[in-house]
Design an enzyme around this catalytic site. Structure first.
Site, mmCIF file in Angstrom:
data_model
loop_
_atom_site.group_PDB
_atom_site.id
_atom_site.type_symbol
_atom_site.label_atom_id
_atom_site.label_comp_id
_atom_site.label_asym_id
_atom_site.label_seq_id
_atom_site.Cartn_x
_atom_site.Cartn_y
_atom_site.Cartn_z
ATOM 1 C CE1 TYR A 6 90.577 68.471 32.819
ATOM 2 C CE2 TYR A 6 90.273 70.414 31.453
ATOM 3 C CZ TYR A 6 90.376 69.840 32.701
ATOM 4 O OH TYR A 6 90.281 70.623 33.818
ATOM 5 N NE ARG A 32 98.495 70.452 31.968
ATOM 6 C CZ ARG A 32 97.992 71.649 32.297
ATOM 7 N NH1 ARG A 32 98.424 72.260 33.383
ATOM 8 N NH2 ARG A 32 97.081 72.222 31.548
ATOM 9 N NE ARG A 41 80.001 50.872 35.709
ATOM 10 C CZ ARG A 41 80.177 50.347 36.930
ATOM 11 N NH1 ARG A 41 79.933 49.064 37.153
ATOM 12 N NH2 ARG A 41 80.595 51.103 37.927
ATOM 13 C CE LYS A 45 93.845 70.855 31.969
ATOM 14 N NZ LYS A 45 93.161 71.553 33.055
ATOM 15 C CD GLU A 74 95.228 72.553 41.966
ATOM 16 O OE1 GLU A 74 95.845 73.044 41.012
ATOM 17 O OE2 GLU A 74 95.017 71.341 42.106
ATOM 18 C CG LEU A 116 97.012 70.772 36.458
ATOM 19 C CD1 LEU A 116 96.845 69.284 36.145
ATOM 20 C CD2 LEU A 116 96.042 71.586 35.630
#
Ligand code: PMP
Length: 286
Positions: free
Chosen positions: A32, A51, A100, A150, A182, A206
């Site tokens: 995302y 990114r 799945r 991310k 972070e 990140l």
């Protein structure tokens, strides 16, 4: 009611539907980006898109649309939802192959899912929190080893925010091998004199888009930047601390594990960097 975007369509939020077999739902197999909007314009859009491309490449995922199309979708959602200040959330997942299975589906037959929606946040840049500063706690970093991607696996950051809340604080910094990695949803910094210290880029954190811009502005403003790990003890003894993210910009930290920093109010370096970041980013907003 908001208008959202799903796989080529603009829909009322209640009508956008994703399969229960979507791999993001079953396996957190998705990435995302969050881009902030100020005065109806996108901040650091190109950085976020770069990114996104990197995250997709690292996970062998397909690019769901071209840069120009993604920009157009962002702009259209900002327009139809009348967003002055707020956020655009974008998520790409590996899609659904109707069952799945741990094995990735064939990209030739399974298209990625692309979702975007807006969040209205009037006065985003004038948050009262920036005047008060954040109180943070430190917690262990038990996340996986590819934090540079991310992904939507946000359970531990979410738990971290809850631990902070329970302790009467605003956020948490995560610690690995004695050093701060972070914040739960931001990059972490300390200030000593005219020097800004933040962990260097690696797979451990990140690669913040706001981080890149803030470090550039700091250097241009003749501040010294040192990219290296620091401990929570060093942070407690620092003159100032702050965090950066697309939605919080530069946000001062005034307390760590119950110990006040400086005089317990936001420090001058964090305040100045916040002003510079907002001013410069607004100039380049699209
Ligand atoms: N680290 C983590 C773990 C984050 O979730 C975020 C926000 N997405 C950041 C750093 C800051 O990145 P950015 O400046 O690109 O929003």
């Amino acid at each position: 009611m908001r208008t959202v975007y799903l796989n080529g369509e603009y829909l009322p939020e209640t009508e956008a539907r994703v399969s229960i077999f979507d791999r993001a739902f079953l396996m957190a197999d998705g990435v995302y980006e969050v881009t902030s909007v100020l005065g109806g314009k996108l901040i650091d859009f190109e950085g976020h898109l770069k990114r996104l491309e990197r995250s997709l490449n690292e996970l062998d995922m397909q690019k769901p649309a071209a840069f120009d199309d993604l920009l157009e979708i962002h702009r259209e959602l900002v327009r139809v939802n009348e967003i002055g200040d707020g956020l655009v959330y974008l998520q790409v997942t590996r899609g659904s192959d109707g069952d799945r299975d741990f094995v990735f589906p064939d990209p030739a037959t399974t298209a990625p899912t692309l979702v975007l929606f807006t969040q209205s946040k009037p006065g985003l840049a004038n948050s009262p929190q920036a005047e008060k500063g954040l109180k943070i706690i430190s917690i262990d970093d038990v996340r996986w080893g590819r934090r540079d991607i991310k992904t939507v696996q946000l359970l531990y950051p979410s738990m971290g925010k809850m631990m902070a809340k329970k302790a009467g604080c605003d956020d948490a910094w995560m610690i690995e091998d004695g050093h701060v990695t972070e914040g739960t949803s931001n990059n972490a910094y300390i200030v000593r004199g005219n020097r800004i210290i933040t962990r260097e880029l690696s797979n451990d954190i990140l690669h913040g888009i706001t981080r890149a811009a803030v470090l550039r502005f700091a250097r241009e403003a003749q501040m010294e930047v040192e990219e290296r790990p620091f401990s929570i003890e060093e942070a407690k003894g620092a003159d100032e601390a702050f965090v950066t993210s697309a939605s919080a910009f530069v946000m001062p930290v005034v307390e760590i594990d119950g110990e006040g920093l400086g005089d317990g109010t936001p420090g001058p370096v964090a305040k100045r960097l916040r002003e510079i970041y907002l001013e410069e980013s607004l100039k380049k907003a699209i």
